[in-house]
Design an enzyme around this catalytic site. Structure first.
Site, short mmCIF file in Angstrom:
data_model
loop_
_atom_site.label_atom_id
_atom_site.label_comp_id
_atom_site.label_asym_id
_atom_site.label_seq_id
_atom_site.Cartn_x
_atom_site.Cartn_y
_atom_site.Cartn_z
CB THR A 148 -6.34 -30.67 -53.36
OG1 THR A 148 -5.76 -32.19 -53.06
CG2 THR A 148 -7.82 -30.24 -53.42
N PRO A 149 -4.16 -29.37 -55.14
CG PRO A 149 -2.97 -27.09 -54.48
CD PRO A 149 -4.45 -28.10 -54.09
CE1 TYR A 177 -4.11 -39.62 -46.97
CE2 TYR A 177 -5.77 -40.62 -47.29
CZ TYR A 177 -5.40 -39.21 -47.23
OH TYR A 177 -6.16 -38.37 -47.41
CB SER A 199 -3.29 -25.76 -50.24
OG SER A 199 -3.46 -26.80 -51.66
N GLY A 200 -5.80 -26.17 -51.18
CA GLY A 200 -6.68 -26.94 -51.83
C GLY A 200 -8.63 -27.28 -50.76
CB ILE A 232 -10.28 -33.67 -54.10
CG1 ILE A 232 -11.61 -34.94 -52.26
CG2 ILE A 232 -11.21 -32.30 -53.86
CD1 ILE A 232 -13.30 -34.15 -53.19
#
Ligand SMILES: NC(=O)c1ccc[n+]([C@@H]2O[C@H](COP(=O)([O-])OP(=O)(O)OC[C@H]3O[C@@H](n4cnc5c(N)ncnc54)[C@H](O)[C@@H]3O)[C@@H](O)[C@H]2O)c1
Length: 263
Positions: free
Chosen positions: A203-204, A168, A15-16, A201
């Site tokens: 992305t999913p 995170y 992904s991504g 960004i």
């Protein structure tokens, strides 16, 4: 002539950013590319995109970055097929839990850090262990070759903080710290280790949930360029750092963020 005559391994390639990096390697003439992820159907789509390029060979590895033995087997599988690993991009990761510390459980903290930090450490460690055993690969223009180049995907949020993201942000700051230390330790082995710190960004990870995507608007506005980046723009930075054009770049944390961390 390609800048990438060696073997590439990319984690998070289903992904991504990881997928865009894998496709970019094949587009730029790397013909031995291992794509690794726990999402096997996503990897199949990445293979389909890569096979648009003629002559590319793809090794597909199902791996969970939480499991040390699987990460070791990932590297062993690639080495069994091609004998070495020259470019490793560690992109597997998950998003944060969007909560401040007193609303974060130890289980949430552990999951985020065990994938984003420990998983990245496990994969880079296994890749480095292989790279130190192999002969250097020549560069595109006669510079001294290296035994390998590792690129870890950190984040702009490893450089600066934001509300509701202590687990995170810390997991990504840890990746930056680890990258710098590995760069020091493996310079003598002629291995380069750098990281890329993406901004927001598309992305999913960021666009999968409409509510979350909307909540990102203020973060997008912080960056002077006031837009989301693309996975391709991050992949381009990864390929530069893997290539012999970056032969004197070592232990760097390259932000690709539209200027987010300037202010
Ligand atoms: N998208 C962004 O805005 C952004 C910003 C900064 C940093 N990053 C980082 O970039 C990296 C790639 O993110 P993305 O945006 O492409 O996300 P993504 O969700 O599109 O891709 C992440 C990939 O990692 C894989 N993965 C997650 N946990 C795994 C595990 N335990 N084992 C194996 N594979 C696993 C997923 O299956 C997925 O294919 C991540 O490390 C992320 O933290 C992303």
């Amino acid at each position: 002539m390609t800048l990438f005559p060696g073997v590439a391994l990319i984690t998070g390639a289903a992904s991504g950013i990881g997928r865009a990096t894998a496709v970019s390697f094949s587009r730029e003439g790397c013909i031995k590319v291992a794509i690794c992820d726990r999402d096997v159907s996503g990897l199949e789509e990445t293979v389909r995109l890569m096979k648009r390029e003629l002559g590319v060979e793809v090794e597909v590895v199902s791996v969970d970055m939480l499991v040390e033995s699987q990460v070791e087997e990932m590297v062993a599988k690639v080495v069994a097929r091609w004998g070495r690993i020259d470019y490793a991009v560690n992109a597997a990761g998950i998003i944060g839990n969007n909560a401040r510390s007193t609303s974060t459980t130890p289980a949430q903290f552990d999951l985020i850090n065990n994938i984003n930090y420990r998983g990245c450490w496990l994969s880079s460690r296994a890749e480095l262990a292989q790279m130190i055993t192999q002969e250097p690969l020549g560069s595109h223009d006669g510079r001294p070759g290296v035994r390998g180049s590792v690129v870890n995907i950190a984040s702009q949020l490893g450089v600066v903080g934001r509300p509701d993201a202590p687990a995170y942000c810390a997991s990504k700051a840890a990746v930056i710290g680890m990258t710098k230390c590995d760069a020091i330790d493996y310079s003598k082995d002629r291995i380069r280790v750098n990281c890329v710190c993406p901004g927001v960004i598309a992305t999913p990870m960021t666009e999968g949930d409409a509510e979350f995507r909307k909540a990102l608007e203020p973060a997008i506005d912080i960056a002077p360029m006031r837009r989301m980046g693309t996975a391709q723009e991050v992949a381009d930075a990864c390929l530069f750092l893997c290539s012999s054009k970056a032969s004197f770049v070592q232990g760097h944390a390259l932000v690709v963020d539209g200027g987010y961390v300037i202010n």
